[in-house]
Design an enzyme around this catalytic site. Structure first.
Site, PDB file in Angstrom:
ATOM      1  N   GLY A  92       0.788  -1.291  -0.107  1.00  0.00           N
ATOM      2  CA  GLY A  92       0.293  -0.262  -0.107  1.00  0.00           C
ATOM      3  C   GLY A  92       0.889   1.216  -0.020  1.00  0.00           C
ATOM      4  O   GLY A  92       0.390   2.048  -0.473  1.00  0.00           O
ATOM      5  N   THR A  93       1.937   1.205   0.845  1.00  0.00           N
ATOM      6  CA  THR A  93       2.779   2.359   0.856  1.00  0.00           C
ATOM      7  C   THR A  93       3.248   2.775  -0.677  1.00  0.00           C
ATOM      8  O   THR A  93       3.159   4.052  -1.092  1.00  0.00           O
ATOM      9  CB  THR A  93       4.021   2.300   1.696  1.00  0.00           C
ATOM     10  OG1 THR A  93       3.432   2.191   3.041  1.00  0.00           O
ATOM     11  CG2 THR A  93       4.789   3.538   1.749  1.00  0.00           C
ATOM     12  N   ASN A 138      -7.127   3.467   9.688  1.00  0.00           N
ATOM     13  CA  ASN A 138      -6.640   2.101   9.983  1.00  0.00           C
ATOM     14  C   ASN A 138      -6.289   2.083  11.650  1.00  0.00           C
ATOM     15  O   ASN A 138      -6.240   0.996  12.360  1.00  0.00           O
ATOM     16  CB  ASN A 138      -5.109   2.260   9.636  1.00  0.00           C
ATOM     17  CG  ASN A 138      -4.532   3.634   9.860  1.00  0.00           C
ATOM     18  OD1 ASN A 138      -5.096   4.501   9.228  1.00  0.00           O
ATOM     19  ND2 ASN A 138      -3.502   3.618  10.366  1.00  0.00           N
ATOM     20  N   GLN A 184      -6.902  -1.066   4.470  1.00  0.00           N
ATOM     21  CA  GLN A 184      -7.767  -1.567   5.789  1.00  0.00           C
ATOM     22  C   GLN A 184      -9.001  -2.409   5.346  1.00  0.00           C
ATOM     23  O   GLN A 184      -9.701  -3.192   5.935  1.00  0.00           O
ATOM     24  CB  GLN A 184      -7.972  -0.714   6.703  1.00  0.00           C
ATOM     25  CG  GLN A 184      -6.659  -0.243   7.445  1.00  0.00           C
ATOM     26  CD  GLN A 184      -5.974  -1.285   8.259  1.00  0.00           C
ATOM     27  OE1 GLN A 184      -6.985  -2.218   8.930  1.00  0.00           O
ATOM     28  NE2 GLN A 184      -4.809  -1.269   8.748  1.00  0.00           N
ATOM     29  N   SER A 229      -2.910  -4.038   0.333  1.00  0.00           N
ATOM     30  CA  SER A 229      -1.881  -4.495   0.586  1.00  0.00           C
ATOM     31  C   SER A 229      -2.103  -6.037   1.069  1.00  0.00           C
ATOM     32  O   SER A 229      -3.325  -6.160   1.718  1.00  0.00           O
ATOM     33  CB  SER A 229      -1.150  -4.128   1.934  1.00  0.00           C
ATOM     34  OG  SER A 229      -0.125  -2.967   1.717  1.00  0.00           O
ATOM     35  N   THR A 247      11.485  -7.686 -11.975  1.00  0.00           N
ATOM     36  CA  THR A 247      10.694  -9.141 -12.316  1.00  0.00           C
ATOM     37  C   THR A 247      10.117  -9.383 -11.097  1.00  0.00           C
ATOM     38  O   THR A 247      10.232  -8.779  -9.935  1.00  0.00           O
ATOM     39  CB  THR A 247      12.109  -9.983 -11.834  1.00  0.00           C
ATOM     40  OG1 THR A 247      13.073 -10.058 -12.742  1.00  0.00           O
ATOM     41  CG2 THR A 247      11.607 -11.563 -11.973  1.00  0.00           C
ATOM     42  N   CYS A 273       2.521   1.048  11.908  1.00  0.00           N
ATOM     43  CA  CYS A 273       3.548   1.868  11.335  1.00  0.00           C
ATOM     44  C   CYS A 273       4.168   3.194  12.255  1.00  0.00           C
ATOM     45  O   CYS A 273       5.093   3.511  11.674  1.00  0.00           O
ATOM     46  CB  CYS A 273       2.919   2.482   9.975  1.00  0.00           C
ATOM     47  SG  CYS A 273       2.477   1.096   8.915  1.00  0.00           S
TER      48      CYS A 273
END
Length: 375
Positions: free
Chosen positions: A69-70, A145, A173, A193, A231, A319
């Site tokens: 997500g970041t 979140n 979330q 994520s 990749t 976080c």
């Protein structure tokens, strides 16, 4: 151990693990190779893309795989900076949005931070009144979140499009936990994520409504059609796809179970421990989220004492766990520093049991009473 911090990360599902295993050892071909061994990996990536697209009700070419997500949030904001420099967001966003916005402000971006009500719902009139001509992007999370409040995403998207702005939502979330339809909800960009919905860590995706107008993130080879070179993390992508498929199949049952357990937990704690309050919306919140404050009790200390009893909860976003400042989310909701320091976040999932919740309630009672006596 009783794990009640699913907003921080979730356990990898058995189905996702089994789907990943062949690509971690035996099926290690590069998806860009043209021989059959590589084609096996390429097909697996394609199938996962189709699963994610189906969950959002969009086409596979609208999905780009990222590290999480970041990265997805940063990618959208970087794109906005190249297109215009006007960004509107909320005061309660994840730091992936807020810190990137601050960095872009140093490069000349014009960023407006919209407030919320005391439940964490964005102020829609303020949002609309602060949109200026040439506004490039509005970025508001689908669900918070920390306090779990679900935002009026469809209406935010309508406001954005009415003013010819694009709308991005951080759904980290929310994806896999509540239904999302990018078309009905007027979403132009969406971040997610895998590890928040029982997939592996280190992989996520970004939905882009009009890829042909989108700027690449990483230059190199032709992976992700040249938009995000490098990749592919095949095993991670396969695990995310399987976790997403499982989440879609079981969403209704999971939501009902989580809501029932959460409501039971909330009702008992509110009834049996005096001076307890719920932070965030009591109606529009994620099924498994419960953010509580016990007056006179420091949240971080309570987390430590619960951990000594093998119960995992948190005092806010994982976080920012090392940040000693009061929660920016609770401050935006109008709470004082003292009130914000009293909060803890409990985030359950469908795997939690009634017995676990009963044990957790007993420990909350014992520890909160003892902490108040010692104060």
């Amino acid at each position: 151990m009783i794990y009640l911090d699913n907003a921080a990360t979730t356990r990898l599902s058995e189905r996702a693990k089994q789907a990943m295993e062949p690509y971690l050892k035996d099926l290690y071909g590069n998806p860009s190779a043209i021989y059959e061994f590589g084609e096996t990996s390429k097909k697996a990536v394609r199938e996962s893309r189709e699963i994610i697209a189906g969950a959002l009700h969009c086409a596979p070419e609208n999905i780009f795989f990222t590290s999480g997500g970041t990265e997805s949030d940063n990618w959208v904001l970087e794109h906005a900076m190249k297109q215009g420099k006007y960004i509107t967001t909320s005061q309660i966003e994840h730091h992936a949005i807020l810190n990137k916005c601050r960095q872009l402000q140093g490069q000349g971006a014009n960023v407006t931070y919209i407030g919320t009500d005391r439940e964490g719902t964005i102020n829609l009139p303020q949002l609309e009144n602060n949109i200026v001509e040439g506004n490039t992007l509005i970025s508001v999370m689908t669900a918070n979140n920390e306090v779990g409040t679900i935002e009026p995403v469809s209406e935010i998207g309508r406001i954005a499009h009415r003013h010819h702005a694009l709308f991005h939502t951080d759904a980290v979330q929310a994806f896999g936990h509540i239904p999302i339809n990018v078309n009905r909800m007027n979403i132009d960009f969406l971040s997610a994520s895998a590890h928040k919905f029982h997939g592996p860590k280190g992989v996520g995706f970004l939905y882009v409504r009009e890829p042909e107008k989108f700027a690449p993130m990483i230059y190199g080879g032709e992976q992700e059609r040249g938009y995000r070179s490098g990749t592919e993390n095949v095993a991670g992508i396969v695990g995310m796809g399987e976790a997403a498929k499982e989440a879609m199949e079981q969403m209704d049952n999971r939501m009902r179970k989580e809501q029932k357990l959460r409501n039971y937990l909330a009702e008992r704690l509110m009834r049996e421990i005096p001076y307890t309050r719920i932070n965030g919306s009591t109606r529009h919140r994620l099924p498994g989220n419960l953010n509580l404050s016990f007056a006179g009790v420091e949240g971080a200390a309570l987390v430590v004492l619960m951990d000594e009893n093998q119960i995992c909860i948190s005092a806010g976003s994982a976080c920012s766990a090392s940040d000693t400042n009061p929660s920016h989310v609770l401050k935006a909701l109008g709470q004082s520093d003292e009130e914000a320091y009293e909060a803890v976040r409990i985030s359950l999932n469908f795997e939690n049991t009634r017995d676990e919740i009963d044990f957790t309630i007993r420990k909350f009672q014992e520890i909160v009473i003892q902490m108040r006596k010692e104060k």
